[in-house]
Design a protein around this motif. Sequence first.
Motif, mmCIF file in Angstrom:
data_model
loop_
_atom_site.group_PDB
_atom_site.id
_atom_site.type_symbol
_atom_site.label_atom_id
_atom_site.label_comp_id
_atom_site.label_asym_id
_atom_site.label_seq_id
_atom_site.Cartn_x
_atom_site.Cartn_y
_atom_site.Cartn_z
ATOM 1 N N LEU A 126 -1.293 3.753 7.402
ATOM 2 C CA LEU A 126 -1.949 3.755 6.365
ATOM 3 C C LEU A 126 -1.714 4.544 5.284
ATOM 4 C CD1 LEU A 126 -5.214 2.140 7.144
ATOM 5 C CD2 LEU A 126 -3.463 1.075 6.004
ATOM 6 N N ASP A 127 -1.755 5.960 5.932
ATOM 7 C CA ASP A 127 -1.697 7.255 5.326
ATOM 8 C C ASP A 127 -0.858 7.422 4.510
ATOM 9 O OD1 ASP A 127 -3.336 9.159 7.205
ATOM 10 O OD2 ASP A 127 -1.699 9.062 8.211
ATOM 11 N N GLU A 128 0.192 6.806 3.876
ATOM 12 C CA GLU A 128 1.327 6.956 3.044
ATOM 13 C C GLU A 128 0.159 6.418 1.367
ATOM 14 O OE1 GLU A 128 5.264 6.232 0.394
ATOM 15 O OE2 GLU A 128 5.436 6.405 2.573
ATOM 16 N N SER A 129 -0.330 5.246 2.100
ATOM 17 C CA SER A 129 -1.502 5.237 0.511
ATOM 18 C C SER A 129 -2.148 5.831 0.681
ATOM 19 C CB SER A 129 -2.006 2.992 1.031
ATOM 20 O OG SER A 129 -0.522 2.924 0.838
ATOM 21 N N VAL A 130 -3.078 6.246 1.656
ATOM 22 C CA VAL A 130 -3.943 7.412 1.220
ATOM 23 C C VAL A 130 -4.040 8.340 0.722
ATOM 24 C CG1 VAL A 130 -6.121 8.685 2.839
ATOM 25 C CG2 VAL A 130 -5.194 6.165 2.997
ATOM 26 N N ILE A 131 -2.902 9.680 1.308
ATOM 27 C CA ILE A 131 -2.185 10.527 0.990
ATOM 28 C C ILE A 131 -2.275 10.383 -0.709
ATOM 29 C CG2 ILE A 131 -1.316 12.681 0.928
ATOM 30 C CD1 ILE A 131 -0.975 11.586 3.992
ATOM 31 N N SER A 132 -0.938 9.534 -0.375
ATOM 32 C CA SER A 132 -0.216 9.393 -2.108
ATOM 33 C C SER A 132 -1.199 9.431 -3.251
ATOM 34 C CB SER A 132 0.207 7.905 -2.230
ATOM 35 O OG SER A 132 0.910 7.299 -3.582
ATOM 36 N N ASP A 133 -2.231 8.263 -2.421
ATOM 37 C CA ASP A 133 -3.825 7.972 -4.040
ATOM 38 C C ASP A 133 -4.224 9.461 -3.943
ATOM 39 O OD1 ASP A 133 -3.957 5.477 -4.634
ATOM 40 O OD2 ASP A 133 -5.439 5.102 -3.136
ATOM 41 N N ALA A 134 -5.090 10.752 -3.029
ATOM 42 C CA ALA A 134 -5.039 12.257 -3.312
ATOM 43 C C ALA A 134 -4.632 12.216 -4.072
ATOM 44 C CB ALA A 134 -4.792 12.340 -1.486
#
Length: 249
Positions: A126-134
Amino acid sequence: MAAAEKAVRPVAEGRSVTFDRARSTGSVVDSVVEQVERTIAERRLPAGYRFGTKQDLCEQFGIAPATLGEALRVLRGRGVIEARPGPGGGLFVTERSPLLRLAHNVMQLREQGATVNQVVAVLDALDESVISDAARYRSKDDLGDLDALMGEVADVWHVPAEGLHANWRLHRRIAEISPNPVLRAFYLNLVDYIESELAGGQAATMDVPGFEAASEDRLDMHRAIVEAIRSGDQDEVRAAVLRHRTLGR
């Protein structure tokens, strides 16, 4: 017989559910909350199922109205039950939103034997989606918070337990930036699960070959994540995520 020891079966139409007296050890409120939630799950009680009145539950659990009131506040806050006034009223199983059901299912992972490593593997995905949104949506205040948290991480990095908890505080704050409520809720509940497992005595570090919790490379990797969020560059985000996912694994 304790509720956990009863045979798991759905309630037949027209049949009623009763509760055992609350345990005298530990928190009585927690005992009531646990038994109600477990009964709803194990017996597959549908939305609208009526437990009875508050007086009925006080008698079944063997507790005072004030104690039941505390338990009901917790259960209502979790979206598990609702109180309906008037003739035919009482306490009913509520129709929970998908997000509340998701949070509840995540918190049941312990009963299913989920390990910290397994939960971390999902967070990695999930990290890519979370960090991309951030990186897309971060504000000036968000960046200020991330810088402050990164400073806290660096200060305690070489103290294993404190460093790990500081790391999760940083990841939690990153996830809070996302405007996607499903992604945010799922990620934060998984982090809550990890934190509760660590508080409950699981090892403070992950059992992964080559993984060094307090290495300088891992510290630099988290700095790179914060800088990628600051830059807003999605290529930089992907590079930081890949490093975070593969380092030491």
